[in-house]
Design an enzyme around this catalytic site. Sequence first.
Site: not given
Length: 296
Positions: A14, A206, A208, A239, A248
């Site tokens: 995703r 999460h 990056h 993003c 990521n």
Amino acid sequence: MTERDVTIYEVGPRDGLQNESAVVPLEAKVTFIERLVAAGLPVVEATSFVHPTWVPQLADAAELVERLGPEGRRHPVLVPNERGLDRALELGCEHIAIFGSATETFARRNLNRSLDEQFAMFEPTVRRARDAGLDVRAYVSMCWGDPWEGAVPVEQVVSVGKRLFDLGASQLSLGDTIGVGTAGAVGTLLDAFNDAGLPDDVLAVHFHDTYGQALANAYAAWQHGVRTFDASAGGLGGCPYAESATGNLATEDLVWMFRGLGVETGVDLDALVATSVWMAGVLGRPSPSKVVTALS
């Protein structure tokens, strides 16, 4: 040692693919998810029921879930609003995620809502999902910095994150959307959430890797007590609404670090590396993951 000491929440299909300009074939997406599951990843976020105008890459979301069969219903899907939830419910999905913003500017750019208006949008979505027996995860983005607003006050992030969680989520994922966080700042924010009543066991992180800090930040979060880590196979992703957001944290790099710490992830690293090498071939460029490069 338990069978798995930490949970890696795989976001490659995703979050990893959503920013790709060339549409990845449905067959490749199905294979990607099946290979990630086979490699031992316990959670694989499959897709998002976002309007195809906004993210063309994910226009095949419903078809993808159907193609995955009964297993597909167990993979989390992102839903931006009630219309997205309707599609998830129709397909029998069991886990959804909502994606909020810690800042006003990103809320307007990503959600077309103000910082406060986003809660009015998410509240009925989460309520209906919970009433239908679905598990809900909440993401809060821009936790350590915003490309338009700069550093985000800790108390603002905690206020937004707690409001999202309190809608009825089982977990809150804290996103460093543009990768500006550092290990010290990670600890400071986690402390603040703990003080506000959200313990480490309901938090996920999460990261990056824009400034090369994602792995150090993950280590800081692990030392603090967080046990769920978002990562993307091969370091895919960014993003679409924040141009300064690069890839990521690579799942392989995270697994390698945990292996060195004696922390069990349940992931077959060789199978995962082979999967990322294969996906790099599909995309026509090498993986940015250091571990994929080293082991392949």
